[in-house]
Design a protein around this motif. Structure first.
Motif, PDB file in Angstrom:
ATOM      1  N   UNK A 168      39.143  40.364  44.225  1.00 60.69           N
ATOM      2  CA  UNK A 168      39.410  40.554  42.806  1.00 60.69           C
ATOM      3  C   UNK A 168      40.226  41.803  42.590  1.00 60.69           C
ATOM      4  N   UNK A 169      40.682  41.999  41.360  1.00 63.02           N
ATOM      5  CA  UNK A 169      41.523  43.142  41.040  1.00 63.02           C
ATOM      6  C   UNK A 169      40.738  44.446  41.142  1.00 63.02           C
ATOM      7  N   UNK A 170      41.468  45.526  41.377  1.00 55.50           N
ATOM      8  CA  UNK A 170      40.854  46.845  41.479  1.00 55.50           C
ATOM      9  C   UNK A 170      40.266  47.268  40.139  1.00 55.50           C
ATOM     10  N   UNK A 171      39.175  48.039  40.193  1.00 52.38           N
ATOM     11  CA  UNK A 171      38.506  48.532  39.001  1.00 52.38           C
ATOM     12  C   UNK A 171      38.515  50.051  39.006  1.00 52.38           C
ATOM     13  N   UNK A 172      38.943  50.660  37.895  1.00 51.90           N
ATOM     14  CA  UNK A 172      38.929  52.109  37.787  1.00 51.90           C
ATOM     15  C   UNK A 172      37.508  52.624  37.618  1.00 51.90           C
ATOM     16  N   UNK A 173      37.147  53.651  38.368  1.00 53.98           N
ATOM     17  CA  UNK A 173      35.812  54.228  38.302  1.00 53.98           C
ATOM     18  C   UNK A 173      35.815  55.614  37.670  1.00 53.98           C
TER      19      UNK A 173
END
Length: 214
Positions: A162-167
């Protein structure tokens, strides 16, 4: 039961492991992962939702599509799609694919002629699903060891599925230090890693750590 495909492909001086599997009728996707040295080099996914429109779905039809996709990836490998870039082409690509100022900076960094940014960790990154992830890093110049103030830091969760998620995001202080913490999700599909990147006028650096299950 639909059988997965697993093939080792030797090309040049590298061995590629190609794995193709069916994700099931609840997630009608055929996924192929390409590994080199135990790490994912690339992935490819195709859908067979069209088959669900005219039930019943025949397993042999899905198997045929898996076989076709698996063989196509192997052909790509043998045709040189994932060949390592020769040094002369690598230098040329550096100037073709990135802004000129960034390309020059990276080229000079490799030659050791400029004092560029690097990230330093006080402790190794150890991200785990469902746990509080803490990061403390210092941005400094690799030769003079001077702290880099105001460098932009971004922490992302990346996955093979899946797409990257900002943390987290922020900037380093006057001492070049950035600290932050975030609760990681209890689980995530695919192989996952936390990527910490830092950007400033002095350059770019990046750190990665695989997310483990507790």
């Amino acid at each position: 039961m639909i059988t997965d495909y697993n093939t080792d492909v030797r090309h040049g001086n590298r061995i590629f492991h190609v794995q193709t599997e069916d994700k099931g009728l609840s997630n009608p996707r055929i996924e192929t992962l390409i590994y080199v040295g135990g790490e994912i080099l690339d992935s490819y996914r195709s859908s067979y939702e069209d088959l669900l429109a005219t039930p019943p779905v025949v397993e042999s039809t899905i198997q045929e599509r898996m076989d076709e996709q698996h063989r196509a990836i192997i052909r790509d490998i043998k045709n040189g799609k994932y060949d390592l870039t020769p040094p002369d082409l690598l230098e040329q690509r550096a100037f073709n694919d990135r802004p000129l100022d960034q390309a020059i900076l990276e080229f000079l960094q490799q030659e050791g002629d400029v004092d560029t940014l690097e990230l330093v960790l006080d402790q190794p990154l150890r991200p785990a699903f469902g746990s509080l992830f803490r990061v403390r890093l210092r941005a400094r110049l690799c030769q003079s060891q001077s702290p880099v103030e105001g460098a932009e830091v971004a922490v992302k969760l990346v996955s093979s599925l899946k797409k990257a998620t900002g943390l987290l995001s922020g900037r380093t202080g006057s001492d070049g230090v950035f600290t932050g913490e975030v609760q990681l999700p209890p689980s995530q599909p695919g192989q996952c890693a936390v990527v910490v990147s830092c950007t400033s006028d002095q350059g770019f650096d990046e750190l990665k750590a695989v997310v483990v299950s507790v």
